[in-house]
Design a protein around this motif. Sequence first.
Motif, PDB file in Angstrom:
ATOM      1  N   GLY A  80      -1.927 -63.663  66.352  1.00  0.00           N
ATOM      2  CA  GLY A  80      -1.134 -64.478  65.268  1.00  0.00           C
ATOM      3  C   GLY A  80      -1.401 -66.037  65.707  1.00  0.00           C
ATOM      4  N   ILE A  81      -1.249 -66.459  66.532  1.00  0.00           N
ATOM      5  CA  ILE A  81      -1.360 -67.967  66.833  1.00  0.00           C
ATOM      6  C   ILE A  81      -2.655 -68.444  66.571  1.00  0.00           C
ATOM      7  CG2 ILE A  81      -1.201 -69.611  68.755  1.00  0.00           C
ATOM      8  CD1 ILE A  81       1.161 -67.809  70.047  1.00  0.00           C
ATOM      9  N   LEU A  82      -3.723 -67.657  67.350  1.00  0.00           N
ATOM     10  CA  LEU A  82      -5.031 -67.967  66.963  1.00  0.00           C
ATOM     11  C   LEU A  82      -5.464 -68.173  65.622  1.00  0.00           C
ATOM     12  CD1 LEU A  82      -6.362 -66.369  70.258  1.00  0.00           C
ATOM     13  CD2 LEU A  82      -5.850 -68.806  70.163  1.00  0.00           C
ATOM     14  N   ASP A  83      -4.959 -67.107  64.929  1.00  0.00           N
ATOM     15  CA  ASP A  83      -5.431 -67.195  63.373  1.00  0.00           C
ATOM     16  C   ASP A  83      -4.701 -68.360  62.672  1.00  0.00           C
ATOM     17  OD1 ASP A  83      -6.770 -64.953  63.626  1.00  0.00           O
ATOM     18  OD2 ASP A  83      -5.170 -63.767  62.608  1.00  0.00           O
ATOM     19  N   VAL A  84      -3.644 -68.937  63.072  1.00  0.00           N
ATOM     20  CA  VAL A  84      -2.911 -69.978  62.358  1.00  0.00           C
ATOM     21  C   VAL A  84      -3.600 -71.119  62.875  1.00  0.00           C
ATOM     22  CG1 VAL A  84      -0.750 -71.380  62.367  1.00  0.00           C
ATOM     23  CG2 VAL A  84      -0.719 -69.062  62.090  1.00  0.00           C
ATOM     24  N   ALA A  85      -3.972 -71.230  64.096  1.00  0.00           N
ATOM     25  CA  ALA A  85      -4.959 -72.404  64.821  1.00  0.00           C
ATOM     26  C   ALA A  85      -6.097 -72.689  64.144  1.00  0.00           C
ATOM     27  CB  ALA A  85      -4.821 -72.244  66.452  1.00  0.00           C
ATOM     28  N   GLY A  86      -6.665 -71.268  64.055  1.00  0.00           N
ATOM     29  CA  GLY A  86      -8.371 -71.472  63.582  1.00  0.00           C
ATOM     30  C   GLY A  86      -8.207 -72.035  62.041  1.00  0.00           C
ATOM     31  N   ALA A  87      -7.069 -71.536  61.418  1.00  0.00           N
ATOM     32  CA  ALA A  87      -7.085 -71.799  59.877  1.00  0.00           C
ATOM     33  C   ALA A  87      -6.671 -73.338  59.700  1.00  0.00           C
ATOM     34  CB  ALA A  87      -5.985 -70.955  58.956  1.00  0.00           C
ATOM     35  N   ALA A  88      -5.937 -73.983  60.847  1.00  0.00           N
ATOM     36  CA  ALA A  88      -5.614 -75.348  60.779  1.00  0.00           C
ATOM     37  C   ALA A  88      -6.565 -76.227  61.084  1.00  0.00           C
ATOM     38  CB  ALA A  88      -4.301 -75.434  61.646  1.00  0.00           C
ATOM     39  N   GLY A  89      -7.877 -75.445  61.649  1.00  0.00           N
ATOM     40  CA  GLY A  89      -9.036 -76.435  61.814  1.00  0.00           C
ATOM     41  C   GLY A  89      -9.140 -76.544  63.690  1.00  0.00           C
ATOM     42  N   VAL A  90      -8.322 -76.082  64.362  1.00  0.00           N
ATOM     43  CA  VAL A  90      -8.658 -76.090  65.776  1.00  0.00           C
ATOM     44  C   VAL A  90      -9.821 -75.419  66.020  1.00  0.00           C
ATOM     45  CG1 VAL A  90      -7.522 -75.351  67.858  1.00  0.00           C
ATOM     46  CG2 VAL A  90      -6.009 -76.115  65.967  1.00  0.00           C
ATOM     47  N   ARG A  91     -10.535 -76.095  66.964  1.00  0.00           N
ATOM     48  CA  ARG A  91     -11.762 -75.538  67.272  1.00  0.00           C
ATOM     49  C   ARG A  91     -11.900 -75.038  69.005  1.00  0.00           C
ATOM     50  NH1 ARG A  91     -12.227 -73.863  63.626  1.00  0.00           N
ATOM     51  NH2 ARG A  91     -12.720 -74.575  61.693  1.00  0.00           N
ATOM     52  N   ARG A  92     -10.833 -75.721  69.619  1.00  0.00           N
ATOM     53  CA  ARG A  92     -11.165 -75.619  71.213  1.00  0.00           C
ATOM     54  C   ARG A  92      -9.606 -75.255  71.652  1.00  0.00           C
ATOM     55  NH1 ARG A  92     -13.137 -80.257  74.999  1.00  0.00           N
ATOM     56  NH2 ARG A  92     -13.513 -81.248  73.004  1.00  0.00           N
ATOM     57  N   ARG A 121     -10.805 -64.762  74.114  1.00  0.00           N
ATOM     58  CA  ARG A 121     -12.316 -64.907  73.938  1.00  0.00           C
ATOM     59  C   ARG A 121     -12.921 -64.236  72.868  1.00  0.00           C
ATOM     60  NH1 ARG A 121     -10.770 -63.100  79.468  1.00  0.00           N
ATOM     61  NH2 ARG A 121     -11.008 -64.809  80.733  1.00  0.00           N
ATOM     62  N   GLN A 122     -12.271 -63.283  72.166  1.00  0.00           N
ATOM     63  CA  GLN A 122     -13.118 -62.967  71.029  1.00  0.00           C
ATOM     64  C   GLN A 122     -12.654 -63.686  69.617  1.00  0.00           C
ATOM     65  OE1 GLN A 122     -11.469 -58.642  71.471  1.00  0.00           O
ATOM     66  NE2 GLN A 122     -12.479 -58.757  73.455  1.00  0.00           N
TER      67      GLN A 122
END
Length: 279
Positions: A80-92, A121-122
């Motif tokens: 859930g957190i990684l999806d929100v982060a990725g959608a916001a433009g976080v790359r690292r 990692r995935q």
Amino acid sequence: MIVVTGATGNVGRPLVQALASAGETVTAVSRRPSDTEPQTGVRHRQADLTEPESLKPALDGADALFLLVAGGGEGVSASGILDVAGAAGVRRVVLLSSQGAGTRPQSPSHAPLRAFEDDLRQSGLQWTVLRPSGFASNAFLWAASVRERRTVAAPFPGVGLPVIDPADIGEVAAAVLREAGHGGHTYELTGPSPLSPREQAEAIGQALGTPVRFVEQSRDEARAQLLRFMPEPVVDGTLAILGEPFAAEQRVSPAVEQILGRPARTFAHWAQRNIAAFR
Ligand SMILES: NC(=O)c1ccc[n+]([C@@H]2O[C@H](COP(=O)([O-])OP(=O)(O)OC[C@H]3O[C@@H](n4cnc5c(N)ncnc54)[C@H](OP(=O)(O)O)[C@@H]3O)[C@@H](O)[C@H]2O)c1
């Protein structure tokens, strides 16, 4: 911009400080308001990791995220957190995990963090995992009895572990967030040498300038004390490491020195800097 979760804790405070000192723009996140002095380049946002959507305003404009999941990760969804982060433009993403996620991946105390690592990692995001040993700041548990009775009560008095200064973890995290070349790495982080609870009590006494008495607790006494503020699986996993560590958990890792270009700080150094809590 770099988002730091757990920003008001033992690791987050020195991390935010290190990033701000290096001129980075930082969004510091915790559930409660921050009580630290305003710093140039740092804004604070309230969010709850158990509600990933609440992170959205903090993540606006972010390219990197330091992820610290407190309290054993109960109720927190990594994906859930990684999806929100990725959608916001976080790359690292730099994840604060634990040594036990490597040494005891099946144990109920550390399996959730290990699953968190695997999800990261995935995720398709660039990742770095930090696996620190036990924190020097766990000694705050003794602060009241040292203040009131000049006594430390702890189990397993002679078992040495290379406890790490959380300020070193914060500085390593800052380096890993800022420098290229750390993607895809898992770093085990420890202090500079194994130290037993009895030796930690002595170091606190030296920093105080007055002796501190050591009282050996039974495992059951320590368990009852820790259960007052830690979930049961985390208590049992912690006691297993404190009482019957694997050789890998007593070994000193070179990673802090390799990343920071200086030796890891000693427990004595931590005690001197934090002695006000024990006076
Ligand atoms: N202690 C050890 O020996 C040890 C060893 C290895 C790994 N670790 C790992 O280190 C981490 C703990 O680090 P620490 O000592 O720096 O923590 P800490 O001092 O307890 O601080 C926790 C931080 O996280 C925030 N927080 C807690 N729950 C949150 C939530 N649901 N949503 C958003 N923010 C939340 C807290 O602020 P608010 O309460 O205001 O939200 C605070 O900023 C844990 O992940 C643990 O597994 C610890």
